[in-house]
Design a protein around this motif. Structure first.
Motif, PDB file in Angstrom:
ATOM      1  N   GLY A  64       0.808  -1.200   0.000  1.00  0.00           N
ATOM      2  CA  GLY A  64       0.000   0.000   0.000  1.00  0.00           C
ATOM      3  C   GLY A  64       0.845   1.255   0.000  1.00  0.00           C
ATOM      4  O   GLY A  64       2.034   1.223   0.259  1.00  0.00           O
ATOM      5  N   ALA A  65       0.213   2.395  -0.273  1.00  0.00           N
ATOM      6  CA  ALA A  65       0.896   3.682  -0.227  1.00  0.00           C
ATOM      7  C   ALA A  65       0.377   4.434   0.984  1.00  0.00           C
ATOM      8  O   ALA A  65      -0.734   4.947   0.979  1.00  0.00           O
ATOM      9  N   GLY A 114      -4.674   4.249   2.728  1.00  0.00           N
ATOM     10  CA  GLY A 114      -5.208   5.072   1.648  1.00  0.00           C
ATOM     11  C   GLY A 114      -6.669   4.781   1.350  1.00  0.00           C
ATOM     12  O   GLY A 114      -7.369   4.115   2.121  1.00  0.00           O
ATOM     13  N   ARG A 126      -9.885  -3.160  -9.451  1.00  0.00           N
ATOM     14  CA  ARG A 126      -9.252  -3.283  -8.134  1.00  0.00           C
ATOM     15  C   ARG A 126      -9.842  -4.450  -7.358  1.00  0.00           C
ATOM     16  O   ARG A 126      -9.131  -5.183  -6.661  1.00  0.00           O
ATOM     17  N   ALA A 213      -4.915   0.798  -3.096  1.00  0.00           N
ATOM     18  CA  ALA A 213      -3.475   0.658  -3.314  1.00  0.00           C
ATOM     19  C   ALA A 213      -3.028  -0.726  -2.855  1.00  0.00           C
ATOM     20  O   ALA A 213      -3.149  -1.070  -1.690  1.00  0.00           O
TER      21      ALA A 213
END
Length: 309
Positions: A64-65, A114, A126, A213
């Motif tokens: 993830g970010a 996020g 996604r 993410a």
């Protein structure tokens, strides 16, 4: 750390703990903002020194970010297996899950993953990635991590023991339907014969419980150790074309697995049986919350069980 210093709702203790554990890591807390407070859990955003927290988050999140913010989550004792679960998955290096920054008892401090899949402009794509990743999570959790999860206190609803749990929850919530006990026992026995397996069941996997993410599932408060396909009761309701195929083809490592009539039959057995962990998860929350549980949720276990009819 003293694990016994708890207020009645756990809130003051959780926030104090977060301040202390981050101070020990050299991270400055700039503020703590309550995100939501429910009968079964409370979540805060912990605003931190961005540089220090970003370094922690980079190590802590899987795929993830993360921003410099962290999230603190706590639940009444006995309601959520999430803190212990995340520790075990991190220990085993299970992919596609968040790595906790810190865990103590019912408290867990997590990186910011996020936006969720539900709000992503490419939501369907996604979600397909989430379903593929989730199958990989389950294989990575079976069998050694699954045993450790049970030892850590994650509810044990493996197929050999699930009928006894089903009998108890049926007796409590739908006593007028005793025939459900034999129905659930037969479902568990047939599923155990056709595809015996025990791994992680998220319990409430949907597009609001996965980060866009990295396509990372999160919010494991309803999780248990049971048959993998029980997860498809909720996950299968997302109405994304190809989602079931994305999961089943990855799970069996075979293109077209989702079209196999035998596989479809197994999925059908599991998604009926999955009402038991759903009912038990709500029962834990109701028992812990007492009168604080909103009226609209007080019959949730009964509602889930009655879908068997």
């Amino acid at each position: 750390m003293d694990t016994d210093r708890r207020q009645d709702d756990g809130a003051t203790d959780a926030v104090t703990w977060a301040h202390e554990v981050l101070a020990e890591q050299g991270t400055a807390v700039l503020g703590v903002d309550e995100v939501h407070r429910r009968a079964w859990s409370t979540v805060w955003r912990v605003r931190t020194d961005a540089a220090a927290a970003a370094a922690v988050a980079a190590d802590a999140v899987a795929g993830g970010a993360a921003s410099g913010d962290l999230f603190l989550k706590t639940a009444p004792v006995g309601v959520s297996p999430e803190p212990a679960l995340l520790e075990v998955l991190a220990l085993h290096g299970v992919p596609h899950v968040q790595r906790p920054v810190a865990v103590e008892g019912a408290h867990v401090l997590l990186p910011d993953g996020g936006p969720v899949v539900r709000t992503a402009p490419d939501r369907d794509a996604r979600w397909l990635a989430v379903m593929r990743h989730y199958a990989e999570v389950q294989w990575a959790t079976e069998p050694a991590a699954a045993e450790d999860l049970v030892r850590a206190g994650v509810p044990d609803l493996r197929l050999p023991v699930l009928p006894d749990a089903a009998a108890e929850v049926v007796t409590r919530w739908v006593p007028e339907r005793p025939e459900f006990v034999s129905v659930l026992r037969d479902l568990a026995a047939e599923l155990d014969e056709l595809l015996p397996m025990a791994t992680l069941d998220h319990g409430d996997l949907h597009d609001g419980n996965a980060f866009a993410a990295g396509a990372v599932p999160f919010d494991w408060g309803d999780a248990c150790v049971s048959h993998p396909f029980l997860s498809l009761l909720v996950a299968g309701q997302q109405e994304v074309p190809g989602a079931m195929a994305a999961y089943l083809d990855t799970f069996f490592d075979e293109s077209g697995a989702a079209e196999d009539p035998d596989v479809q039959h197994i999925v059908g057995l599991a998604t009926r049986l999955a009402v038991v962990p759903r009912a038990l998860s709500w029962q834990r929350a109701i028992d812990a919350a007492g009168e604080a549980m909103p009226p609209e949720y007080q019959a949730a276990p009964r509602d889930w069980l009655l879908t068997l009819a």
